[in-house]
Design a protein around this motif. Structure first.
Motif, PDB file in Angstrom:
ATOM      1  N   SER A  55      96.543  52.693  38.677  1.00  0.00           N
ATOM      2  CA  SER A  55      95.632  51.582  38.915  1.00  0.00           C
ATOM      3  C   SER A  55      94.377  52.159  39.548  1.00  0.00           C
ATOM      4  O   SER A  55      94.419  53.238  40.150  1.00  0.00           O
ATOM      5  N   GLY A  56      93.264  51.451  39.414  1.00  0.00           N
ATOM      6  CA  GLY A  56      92.016  51.926  39.989  1.00  0.00           C
ATOM      7  C   GLY A  56      91.326  50.834  40.766  1.00  0.00           C
ATOM      8  O   GLY A  56      91.173  49.714  40.266  1.00  0.00           O
ATOM      9  N   LYS A  57      90.933  51.141  42.003  1.00  0.00           N
ATOM     10  CA  LYS A  57      90.309  50.132  42.858  1.00  0.00           C
ATOM     11  C   LYS A  57      88.974  50.646  43.381  1.00  0.00           C
ATOM     12  O   LYS A  57      88.892  51.737  43.947  1.00  0.00           O
ATOM     13  N   ASN A  58      87.966  49.820  43.212  1.00  0.00           N
ATOM     14  CA  ASN A  58      86.609  50.183  43.599  1.00  0.00           C
ATOM     15  C   ASN A  58      86.213  49.431  44.863  1.00  0.00           C
ATOM     16  O   ASN A  58      86.240  48.200  44.884  1.00  0.00           O
ATOM     17  N   LEU A  59      85.885  50.157  45.914  1.00  0.00           N
ATOM     18  CA  LEU A  59      85.401  49.559  47.150  1.00  0.00           C
ATOM     19  C   LEU A  59      83.909  49.855  47.229  1.00  0.00           C
ATOM     20  O   LEU A  59      83.505  50.983  47.499  1.00  0.00           O
ATOM     21  N   VAL A 391      91.861  28.024  38.841  1.00  0.00           N
ATOM     22  CA  VAL A 391      92.606  29.265  38.666  1.00  0.00           C
ATOM     23  C   VAL A 391      92.162  30.209  39.779  1.00  0.00           C
ATOM     24  O   VAL A 391      91.012  30.640  39.826  1.00  0.00           O
ATOM     25  N   MET A 392      93.090  30.522  40.699  1.00  0.00           N
ATOM     26  CA  MET A 392      92.760  31.247  41.927  1.00  0.00           C
ATOM     27  C   MET A 392      93.032  32.738  41.761  1.00  0.00           C
ATOM     28  O   MET A 392      94.087  33.259  42.140  1.00  0.00           O
ATOM     29  N   SER A 393      92.068  33.431  41.177  1.00  0.00           N
ATOM     30  CA  SER A 393      92.134  34.881  41.087  1.00  0.00           C
ATOM     31  C   SER A 393      91.520  35.461  42.359  1.00  0.00           C
ATOM     32  O   SER A 393      91.313  34.754  43.337  1.00  0.00           O
ATOM     33  N   ASP A 394      91.226  36.755  42.368  1.00  0.00           N
ATOM     34  CA  ASP A 394      90.530  37.363  43.514  1.00  0.00           C
ATOM     35  C   ASP A 394      89.777  38.596  43.035  1.00  0.00           C
ATOM     36  O   ASP A 394      89.920  39.023  41.891  1.00  0.00           O
ATOM     37  N   LEU A 395      88.966  39.154  43.910  1.00  0.00           N
ATOM     38  CA  LEU A 395      88.133  40.301  43.538  1.00  0.00           C
ATOM     39  C   LEU A 395      88.977  41.483  43.084  1.00  0.00           C
ATOM     40  O   LEU A 395      88.631  42.162  42.117  1.00  0.00           O
ATOM     41  N   ASP A 396      90.068  41.749  43.765  1.00  0.00           N
ATOM     42  CA  ASP A 396      90.918  42.882  43.409  1.00  0.00           C
ATOM     43  C   ASP A 396      91.408  42.758  41.978  1.00  0.00           C
ATOM     44  O   ASP A 396      91.330  43.706  41.182  1.00  0.00           O
ATOM     45  N   LEU A 397      91.890  41.588  41.622  1.00  0.00           N
ATOM     46  CA  LEU A 397      92.378  41.369  40.269  1.00  0.00           C
ATOM     47  C   LEU A 397      91.227  41.282  39.276  1.00  0.00           C
ATOM     48  O   LEU A 397      91.280  41.862  38.184  1.00  0.00           O
ATOM     49  N   GLY A 398      90.160  40.593  39.649  1.00  0.00           N
ATOM     50  CA  GLY A 398      89.086  40.313  38.711  1.00  0.00           C
ATOM     51  C   GLY A 398      88.258  41.519  38.328  1.00  0.00           C
ATOM     52  O   GLY A 398      87.885  41.688  37.162  1.00  0.00           O
ATOM     53  N   MET A 399      87.952  42.401  39.295  1.00  0.00           N
ATOM     54  CA  MET A 399      86.983  43.464  39.050  1.00  0.00           C
ATOM     55  C   MET A 399      87.586  44.862  38.954  1.00  0.00           C
ATOM     56  O   MET A 399      86.876  45.799  38.581  1.00  0.00           O
ATOM     57  N   LEU A 582     112.839  22.474  57.835  1.00  0.00           N
ATOM     58  CA  LEU A 582     112.737  23.755  57.149  1.00  0.00           C
ATOM     59  C   LEU A 582     111.517  24.564  57.585  1.00  0.00           C
ATOM     60  O   LEU A 582     111.461  25.773  57.358  1.00  0.00           O
ATOM     61  N   THR A 583     110.539  23.920  58.169  1.00  0.00           N
ATOM     62  CA  THR A 583     109.295  24.611  58.504  1.00  0.00           C
ATOM     63  C   THR A 583     109.496  25.701  59.555  1.00  0.00           C
ATOM     64  O   THR A 583     108.723  26.662  59.617  1.00  0.00           O
ATOM     65  N   THR A 584     110.535  25.560  60.390  1.00  0.00           N
ATOM     66  CA  THR A 584     110.775  26.564  61.439  1.00  0.00           C
ATOM     67  C   THR A 584     111.266  27.889  60.861  1.00  0.00           C
ATOM     68  O   THR A 584     111.293  28.896  61.577  1.00  0.00           O
ATOM     69  N   ARG A 585     111.636  27.898  59.605  1.00  0.00           N
ATOM     70  CA  ARG A 585     112.109  29.136  58.982  1.00  0.00           C
ATOM     71  C   ARG A 585     110.952  30.024  58.516  1.00  0.00           C
ATOM     72  O   ARG A 585     111.151  31.185  58.184  1.00  0.00           O
ATOM     73  N   LEU A 586     109.761  29.480  58.461  1.00  0.00           N
ATOM     74  CA  LEU A 586     108.620  30.198  57.914  1.00  0.00           C
ATOM     75  C   LEU A 586     107.942  31.067  58.963  1.00  0.00           C
ATOM     76  O   LEU A 586     107.756  30.660  60.109  1.00  0.00           O
ATOM     77  N   ARG A 587     107.557  32.262  58.560  1.00  0.00           N
ATOM     78  CA  ARG A 587     106.806  33.182  59.405  1.00  0.00           C
ATOM     79  C   ARG A 587     105.646  33.743  58.597  1.00  0.00           C
ATOM     80  O   ARG A 587     105.748  33.894  57.389  1.00  0.00           O
ATOM     81  N   SER A 588     104.571  34.068  59.288  1.00  0.00           N
ATOM     82  CA  SER A 588     103.366  34.508  58.600  1.00  0.00           C
ATOM     83  C   SER A 588     103.134  36.004  58.762  1.00  0.00           C
ATOM     84  O   SER A 588     103.274  36.554  59.856  1.00  0.00           O
ATOM     85  N   ILE A 589     102.784  36.656  57.660  1.00  0.00           N
ATOM     86  CA  ILE A 589     102.249  38.022  57.688  1.00  0.00           C
ATOM     87  C   ILE A 589     100.871  37.956  57.054  1.00  0.00           C
ATOM     88  O   ILE A 589     100.734  37.679  55.858  1.00  0.00           O
ATOM     89  N   ALA A 590      99.843  38.170  57.872  1.00  0.00           N
ATOM     90  CA  ALA A 590      98.462  38.011  57.420  1.00  0.00           C
ATOM     91  C   ALA A 590      97.798  39.363  57.243  1.00  0.00           C
ATOM     92  O   ALA A 590      97.942  40.254  58.075  1.00  0.00           O
ATOM     93  N   HIS A 591      97.081  39.494  56.158  1.00  0.00           N
ATOM     94  CA  HIS A 591      96.320  40.714  55.860  1.00  0.00           C
ATOM     95  C   HIS A 591      94.883  40.271  55.596  1.00  0.00           C
ATOM     96  O   HIS A 591      94.627  39.546  54.638  1.00  0.00           O
ATOM     97  N   LEU A 592      93.933  40.683  56.416  1.00  0.00           N
ATOM     98  CA  LEU A 592      92.605  40.086  56.318  1.00  0.00           C
ATOM     99  C   LEU A 592      91.469  41.075  56.498  1.00  0.00           C
ATOM    100  O   LEU A 592      90.380  40.697  56.928  1.00  0.00           O
ATOM    101  N   ASP A 593      91.681  42.336  56.153  1.00  0.00           N
ATOM    102  CA  ASP A 593      90.597  43.306  56.324  1.00  0.00           C
ATOM    103  C   ASP A 593      89.715  43.456  55.079  1.00  0.00           C
ATOM    104  O   ASP A 593      88.799  44.270  55.044  1.00  0.00           O
ATOM    105  N   GLY A 594      89.995  42.682  54.041  1.00  0.00           N
ATOM    106  CA  GLY A 594      89.185  42.740  52.835  1.00  0.00           C
ATOM    107  C   GLY A 594      89.616  43.788  51.839  1.00  0.00           C
ATOM    108  O   GLY A 594      89.087  43.844  50.725  1.00  0.00           O
ATOM    109  N   LEU A 595      90.569  44.634  52.223  1.00  0.00           N
ATOM    110  CA  LEU A 595      91.112  45.635  51.311  1.00  0.00           C
ATOM    111  C   LEU A 595      92.340  45.067  50.609  1.00  0.00           C
ATOM    112  O   LEU A 595      93.060  44.236  51.172  1.00  0.00           O
ATOM    113  N   PRO A 596      92.616  45.483  49.390  1.00  0.00           N
ATOM    114  CA  PRO A 596      93.822  45.006  48.710  1.00  0.00           C
ATOM    115  C   PRO A 596      95.062  45.288  49.545  1.00  0.00           C
ATOM    116  O   PRO A 596      95.164  46.336  50.199  1.00  0.00           O
TER     117      PRO A 596
END
Length: 612
Positions: A55-59, A391-399, A582-596
């Motif tokens: 795969s190839g990713k352009n930053l 249709v919710m694509s993103d930059l990583d997938l699109g470009m 059921l909502t108490t079973r959910l936990r979040s892992i967030a990735h937000l630095d703009g990199l794939p």
């Protein structure tokens, strides 16, 4: 032992490790506008042609030229194509970032650098290769103004020699890259060959990374998601495209223009489509709604700022019940944010886009193949439910460049939904535009121009009854809103169902979506191999959620929702949809630095949260 640990072996005082074959990340650090895109594509394609999954990713920066840019090639024999957090082989061509790039590497990595940079003095735990690029390119390219561009192809040849990439495949890739420019192809091939010859004569191989021929790419293609989406929209029967240029969605429409000019010109030489560049995003979505009301399959493509501007018109389409498709190639916000970084930050806003009570259907592709196939699904759903579909694509997938199986030729007929023609109207004598006759919340519609007096109707964004007459009666408004909600609920049975991967009696579940998928696939193997943590995995493909999503959460003690935004936006949607217990079973892992999203980040955070 973690996957980043590699046992050392004695090499007589030289840095060395066990031979690593077809498992590496190669990063090329250059400056924007230096012409490195062609060189990087050639390098990626040469490896791909040797049968190695890539795969190839352009930053890249959000300016025209001059700022640092990085291109990363992931080669992996096991088929992992998500971003790898660690860089194994650095090609340092940018003086501005070279030192920082070198200092960020893990011990044992290889560095190929331009001789004047003198990077070998920075560390003693890396493998350094120095190359006098200017001297080499001067002998190949007599035109000084072209040397800046051709210089990049020299490093392709050097890398090929050091990693044992076959020069025959490099030549094949160059010929493909410059297929219509024989002179340019010959010049670039000469530069690559000069780099290869120099490395063979002057550089002693000391690194541990190698490319060897295998057979895991046979029959596959390389394509970016925006090109796949453009092709899919054309096959879906789209005839009206309106747009306002914005990164990272522009290439979707630009590519579609080329496809439509090639394949959608009638026998009389006239176009059977309309692609219009609007003055802004508001005008673009307004045109989509007008064309959709008139019966065309219409669409636009945009990014987060455009989605924000389209809010009011989105409410009009929802309330007047007009079909249309919007591609959101998500990028980092808020505001201008980081225009050339990837994100999944528009999920929550888009689900409820506009004022008042609105809910929109969203499809979420994770691959180029799904960008193609979900185009048809989006248009079919838009007309079936007479609404906008996002249709919710993103930059990583699109470009970025993705390896894919060839797309399947669509054979299913186009679904126009509940459209009454002249014959049906003659039998019925008339109809009520917004009346629910079938219990699914979807009324019947006619298209302007249908030759029957009952076909004419007036649509409006203000209060109306089931005959589309203006009304401010509370019961008319309430009945209409309840019907719209019933329609949304009906769509649960028709949107793409999730992909579910299960292990052996796992108590832990992972939910992700979009391009996060590729990091999750690899992370699950890391969790199992390094920490003996078994997980089940559900990849969301659409909103509203289908029953499988509820069942998956019910079956697990803890469910980690992994997404590329700060505020756990998909987790918030899930909480609104689930039973409170059921909502108490959910936990979040967030990735937000703009990199794939990379697998290691997920593995480290999930294992820590599990107390490992």
């Amino acid at each position: 032992m973690a996957t980043t640990d590699v046992a050392r072996q004695d090499t007589g005082g030289q840095l060395g490790r066990k031979r690593i074959v077809n498992d590496m990340s190669i990063q090329v650090a250059t400056v924007n506008g230096s012409g490195s895109q062609s060189s990087n594509t050639v390098l990626l394609r040469a490896i791909f042609q040797m049968g190695v999954p890539i795969s190839g990713k352009n930053l890249f920066p959000s300016n025209i030229a001059g700022l640092p840019t990085w291109y990363t090639i992931r080669a992996n024999k096991d088929g992992y194509i998500g971003r790898k957090k660690e860089i194994d082989f650095l090609v340092a061509m940018n003086a501005e970032t070279a030192q920082d790039d070198v200092m960020s590497l893990a011990a044992g990595a290889s560095v190929l650098y331009d001789e004047p940079l003198g990077l070998d003095k920075l560390r003693n735990d890396l493998v350094f290769y120095s190359v006098p690029y200017d001297k080499i390119v001067a002998a190949v390219c007599l035109e000084a103004k072209l040397r800046k561009l051709v210089k990049n192809m020299v490093y392709v040849g050097v890398v090929a020699q050091l990693l044992e990439i076959e020069m025959g495949e490099v030549e094949k890739a160059i010929r493909k890259q410059f297929a219509k420019k024989v002179k340019a192809a010959n010049l670039n091939l000469a530069a690559a060959q000069a780099g290869f010859d120099y490395a063979k004569a002057n550089l002693q191989k000391r690194g541990v990374f190698y490319i060897e021929r295998m057979n895991k790419t046979a029959g596959k293609i390389i394509i970016d998601g925006n090109s796949a989406a453009a092709l899919g929209c054309m096959f879906a029967g789209c005839t009206v495209v309106t747009w306002y240029p914005i990164t990272p969605s522009s290439s979707l429409v630009e590519t579609m223009i080329d496809y439509m000019k090639e394949h959608r010109i009638g026998p009389d030489g006239k176009a059977t489509f309309a692609i219009v560049q609007a003055e802004d995003e508001l005008a673009a979505i307004g045109m989509v709604i007008g064309a959709g009301w008139a019966g065309a399959r219409s669409m636009t493509a945009t990014a987060g700022p455009g989605i924000s501007l389209m809010s009011e018109f989105a409410g009009l389409a929802y309330y007047a019940e007009i079909p249309g498709v919007i591609w959101d190639i998500q990028r980092v916000g808020p505001s201008t944010g980081l225009p050339t970084r990837t994100s999944q930050g528009d999920i929550l806003a888009t689900a409820f886009l506009s004022h008042g009570d609105t809910k929109h259907i969203m499809l979420i592709p994770s691959s180029a193949a799904e960008c193609f196939s979900m185009a048809s699904e989006a248009f079919n759903l838009a007309e079936q439910f007479q609404t906008l579909v996002f249709v919710m694509s993103d930059l990583d997938l699109g470009m970025n460049n993705w390896m894919s199986d060839p797309f399947e030729y669509p054979t299913a007929p186009i679904k126009r939904g509940k459209v009454l023609g002249k014959e049906e109207l003659t039998k019925l004598g008339g109809f009520a535009r917004y009346k629910d006759l079938d219990g699914d919340g979807v009324g019947y519609r006619t298209l302007p121009g249908t030759e029957h007096p009952a076909a004419a109707y007036f649509t409006r964004g203000s209060g109306h009854n089931d005959k589309s007459n203006y009304s401010e009666r509370p019961d008319d408004y309430e009945n209409n809103m309840e019907r719209l909600n019933r329609k949304f609920e009906s769509s649960r049975s028709f949107v793409p169902r999730p992909e579910i991967l299960k292990g052996a009696n796992a108590k832990i579940g992972i939910i992700a979506y979009g391009t996060s998928h590729w990091g999750i696939i690899e992370s699950r193997d890391q969790l199992r191999g390094e920490y003996s943590i078994e997980t089940d995995y559900l990849r969301l493909r659409a909103y509203p959620f289908t029953r499988e999503v509820h069942e998956f959460i019910e079956q697990h003690e803890r469910v980690y929702v992994v997404e590329q935004n700060r505020d756990a936006q998909m987790l918030s949607l899930l909480k609104l949809d689930l039973k409170p217990e059921l909502t108490t079973r959910l936990r979040s892992i967030a990735h937000l630095d703009g990199l794939p999203l990379d697998a290691r980040s997920v593995t480290d955070e999930l294992s820590t949260m599990e107390g490992k």
